[in-house]
Design a protein around this motif. Structure first.
Motif, mmCIF file in Angstrom:
data_model
loop_
_atom_site.group_PDB
_atom_site.id
_atom_site.type_symbol
_atom_site.label_atom_id
_atom_site.label_comp_id
_atom_site.label_asym_id
_atom_site.label_seq_id
_atom_site.Cartn_x
_atom_site.Cartn_y
_atom_site.Cartn_z
ATOM 1 N N THR A 51 0.837 -1.212 0.000
ATOM 2 C CA THR A 51 0.000 0.000 0.000
ATOM 3 C C THR A 51 0.864 1.251 0.000
ATOM 4 O O THR A 51 0.571 2.232 -0.705
ATOM 5 C CB THR A 51 -0.910 -0.002 1.238
ATOM 6 O OG1 THR A 51 -1.681 -1.197 1.257
ATOM 7 C CG2 THR A 51 -1.845 1.199 1.222
ATOM 8 N N TYR A 52 1.933 1.220 0.764
ATOM 9 C CA TYR A 52 2.837 2.365 0.821
ATOM 10 C C TYR A 52 3.486 2.625 -0.542
ATOM 11 O O TYR A 52 3.576 3.771 -0.997
ATOM 12 C CB TYR A 52 3.906 2.112 1.890
ATOM 13 C CG TYR A 52 5.063 3.080 1.847
ATOM 14 C CD1 TYR A 52 4.864 4.454 1.982
ATOM 15 C CD2 TYR A 52 6.359 2.615 1.662
ATOM 16 C CE1 TYR A 52 5.937 5.341 1.930
ATOM 17 C CE2 TYR A 52 7.436 3.491 1.620
ATOM 18 C CZ TYR A 52 7.213 4.851 1.754
ATOM 19 O OH TYR A 52 8.276 5.731 1.706
ATOM 20 N N ARG A 53 3.912 1.574 -1.209
ATOM 21 C CA ARG A 53 4.548 1.740 -2.513
ATOM 22 C C ARG A 53 3.559 2.209 -3.573
ATOM 23 O O ARG A 53 3.943 2.944 -4.492
ATOM 24 C CB ARG A 53 5.200 0.433 -2.931
ATOM 25 C CG ARG A 53 6.425 0.074 -2.081
ATOM 26 C CD ARG A 53 6.961 -1.292 -2.425
ATOM 27 N NE ARG A 53 8.167 -1.584 -1.659
ATOM 28 C CZ ARG A 53 8.777 -2.771 -1.653
ATOM 29 N NH1 ARG A 53 8.283 -3.776 -2.400
ATOM 30 N NH2 ARG A 53 9.862 -2.962 -0.921
ATOM 31 N N ALA A 54 2.293 1.791 -3.418
ATOM 32 C CA ALA A 54 1.289 2.216 -4.398
ATOM 33 C C ALA A 54 0.939 3.691 -4.251
ATOM 34 O O ALA A 54 0.708 4.394 -5.238
ATOM 35 C CB ALA A 54 0.024 1.354 -4.250
ATOM 36 N N ASN A 55 0.901 4.178 -3.003
ATOM 37 C CA ASN A 55 0.542 5.586 -2.792
ATOM 38 C C ASN A 55 1.331 6.097 -1.586
ATOM 39 O O ASN A 55 0.804 6.218 -0.473
ATOM 40 C CB ASN A 55 -0.963 5.711 -2.546
ATOM 41 C CG ASN A 55 -1.453 7.141 -2.745
ATOM 42 O OD1 ASN A 55 -0.671 8.082 -2.709
ATOM 43 N ND2 ASN A 55 -2.754 7.289 -2.954
ATOM 44 N N PRO A 56 2.618 6.404 -1.776
ATOM 45 C CA PRO A 56 3.490 6.707 -0.632
ATOM 46 C C PRO A 56 3.070 7.927 0.165
ATOM 47 O O PRO A 56 3.120 7.905 1.404
ATOM 48 C CB PRO A 56 4.858 6.895 -1.290
ATOM 49 C CG PRO A 56 4.586 7.165 -2.726
ATOM 50 C CD PRO A 56 3.334 6.432 -3.055
ATOM 51 N N TRP A 57 2.668 9.000 -0.490
ATOM 52 C CA TRP A 57 2.334 10.230 0.247
ATOM 53 C C TRP A 57 1.093 10.053 1.107
ATOM 54 O O TRP A 57 1.078 10.445 2.276
ATOM 55 C CB TRP A 57 2.139 11.391 -0.727
ATOM 56 C CG TRP A 57 3.432 11.919 -1.274
ATOM 57 C CD1 TRP A 57 3.966 11.703 -2.507
ATOM 58 C CD2 TRP A 57 4.373 12.735 -0.564
ATOM 59 N NE1 TRP A 57 5.180 12.328 -2.637
ATOM 60 C CE2 TRP A 57 5.458 12.976 -1.464
ATOM 61 C CE3 TRP A 57 4.420 13.281 0.701
ATOM 62 C CZ2 TRP A 57 6.569 13.751 -1.098
ATOM 63 C CZ3 TRP A 57 5.507 14.043 1.065
ATOM 64 C CH2 TRP A 57 6.574 14.274 0.186
ATOM 65 N N ALA A 58 0.042 9.471 0.523
ATOM 66 C CA ALA A 58 -1.191 9.285 1.292
ATOM 67 C C ALA A 58 -0.955 8.337 2.463
ATOM 68 O O ALA A 58 -1.448 8.556 3.580
ATOM 69 C CB ALA A 58 -2.290 8.747 0.385
ATOM 70 N N GLY A 86 10.113 1.610 11.010
ATOM 71 C CA GLY A 86 11.391 1.160 10.480
ATOM 72 C C GLY A 86 11.224 0.048 9.478
ATOM 73 O O GLY A 86 11.948 -0.020 8.478
ATOM 74 N N SER A 87 10.257 -0.837 9.728
ATOM 75 C CA SER A 87 10.032 -1.962 8.831
ATOM 76 C C SER A 87 9.437 -1.530 7.494
ATOM 77 O O SER A 87 9.769 -2.091 6.454
ATOM 78 C CB SER A 87 9.101 -2.969 9.517
ATOM 79 O OG SER A 87 8.843 -4.078 8.679
ATOM 80 N N ILE A 88 8.577 -0.516 7.524
ATOM 81 C CA ILE A 88 7.866 -0.095 6.316
ATOM 82 C C ILE A 88 8.634 0.985 5.549
ATOM 83 O O ILE A 88 8.848 0.890 4.334
ATOM 84 C CB ILE A 88 6.454 0.420 6.677
ATOM 85 C CG1 ILE A 88 5.616 -0.705 7.297
ATOM 86 C CG2 ILE A 88 5.756 0.990 5.431
ATOM 87 C CD1 ILE A 88 4.317 -0.238 7.899
#
Length: 439
Positions: A51-58, A86-88
């Motif tokens: 999810t972070y890689r798909a939409n990092p800012w949000a 740290g993991s993400i």
């Protein structure tokens, strides 16, 4: 304050308390406390990273907002989220996000405490809190920094207590930001390393072991840092000498000073002992030794008067007070060689008769008995100067012929008998009861 203003503030407080209570209830009702655990975050780590890689800012903004809310409400989950950061996100972004979010949440908690409770607490306990308030105005930043460096102290309690104090908001923000940075890095680093554990052999990797070691030693590092900070603050404005004349200078040759000098000399330290009066101090000359000698005689006299309690014939003790006092002074003379200049010189201690004065944290100025002035630099200083009796300012006391613990032995040595009436001002002087037992 008008009645309408007072009611308005009360209404505002009720609304704020209700909103905070509702938010905390919702947090537990929605089961967020079960989601914000290491186990849950680890199980869903892959999905969170995707999810972070798909939409990092949000994702980063949502993580930031959730962290601020958790920190502000003081609900469980901050530690797990710090490790998850740290993991993400990795170390750089994780540290930045958590550092700012934790400070923002702590500041909101600080403001809630200040708005809801400070006025009432200060109004109720203002007199008792005066000293604390003065200390916070003078050293509040140092107190807060110390607490932030100790992970064992609950951060929500720090926020609450600081909100009740007079610490400025700006000071609370920057000290919290700085004080929590080391702990933030330790936990984010642990999360970054633990995310790489894919097999049993990875558990023993240097990076993972290093992260655990950092978490373990962080409280000790924090304690050492606080000691260094306190020392730097105490020595501010002074220049430490590059070389020292002595390892230790002891001021005062009483019981504490003699023991300090003896121990230092025993480990081959370069020691100077400064004494302006008699070696042995109060203990040998006016305190422990003479009083205990008189107590021993008084106890024996008491036992003679009450020998019938032990099946013996009671009798009134006969003594000459002048002879008794001579025995006391003979005992002092017998012990004096153990505390003498000659003995301590043989032990390797430099003994100087004179008065000492601290010039700076490492320099002692000694006004010698022979009139000379000597300056010594030293790594350590023991101040064992003792005390002197205080004579109260009472009408007629100067004409009363009073004695103090320093002069009573000299006065007693000239008496053939001791008075049966005595007024004692002050406590801790163990001479009165044995003296009255003798008479």
């Amino acid at each position: 304050m008008t009645e309408s203003t007072s009611r308005g503030r009360l209404t505002t407080r009720i609304i704020v308390v209700s909103a905070v209570g509702a938010a905390i209830a919702a947090f537990f009702a929605l089961g967020l406390h079960d989601l914000l655990t290491l186990e849950a975050l680890r199980a869903g780590r892959d999905a969170l990273i995707a999810t972070y890689r798909a939409n990092p800012w949000a994702f980063a903004l949502g993580f930031f907002a959730l962290y601020v809310l958790i920190a502000a409400l003081s609900v469980p989950g901050a530690t797990a989220m710090t490790i998850a950061a740290g993991s993400i996100f990795g170390i750089p972004i994780g540290v930045l996000l958590v550092s700012v979010a934790s400070t923002a949440g702590a500041t909101l908690s600080f403001l809630l405490s200040r708005h809801l409770f400070r006025d009432a607490v200060q109004r109720r306990f203002g007199a008792r809190l005066r000293t604390i308030n003065e200390g916070m105005e003078r050293d509040g930043a140092l107190y807060l920094f110390t607490l932030r460096l100790v992970p064992a102290f609950p951060f929500f309690l720090v926020n609450l207590l600081m909100g009740l104090s007079t610490l400025p908001l700006r000071t609370f923000w920057w000290v919290s930001q700085l004080g929590m940075l080391a702990g933030t890095f330790a936990y984010v680093n642990a999360g970054a390393q633990l995310s790489r554990v894919d097999s049993a052999s990875d558990v023993l990797s240097p990076a993972v072991l290093g992260s655990f070691a950092l978490l373990a030693v962080f409280p000790w590092i924090a304690r050492l840092a606080m000691r260094r900070l306190a020392a730097a603050r105490a020595y501010r404005g002074w220049r430490r000498p590059k070389r020292f004349d002595r390892n230790l200078v002891v001021i005062g040759a009483g019981a504490a000073g003699l023991v300090s000098a003896y121990i230092a000399a025993a480990v081959r330290a370069r020691v100077t002992l400064v004494e302006s009066g008699a070696m042995g101090g109060d203990c040998l000359n006016t305190g422990c030794v003479p009083s205990k000698a008189l107590i021993r005689s008084a106890r024996l006299a008491h036992q003679m008067r009450h020998a019938d309690r032990y099946g013996l014939v009671a009798s009134e003790p006969r003594f000459e007070f002048r002879t008794l006092m001579r025995q006391v002074h003979d005992l002092i003379a017998a012990i004096a060689p153990h505390d003498s200049v000659e003995r301590y010189t043989r032990l390797g201690v430099e003994v100087i008769q004179g008065h000492a004065k601290l010039v700076n944290p490492w320099t002692v100025e000694i006004g010698r008995a022979d009139g000379g002035i000597q300056h010594l630099t030293t790594r350590g200083i023991v101040i064992a100067a003792g005390a002197r009796p205080t004579v109260p300012h009472l009408p007629g006391i100067e004409e009363s012929g009073y004695v103090t613990s320093d002069t009573i032995w000299e006065r007693f040595a000239r008496l053939d008998s001791v008075t049966r009436r005595m007024v004692v001002l002050g406590v801790g002087f163990g001479l009165v009861l044995p003296t009255m037992s003798l008479v």
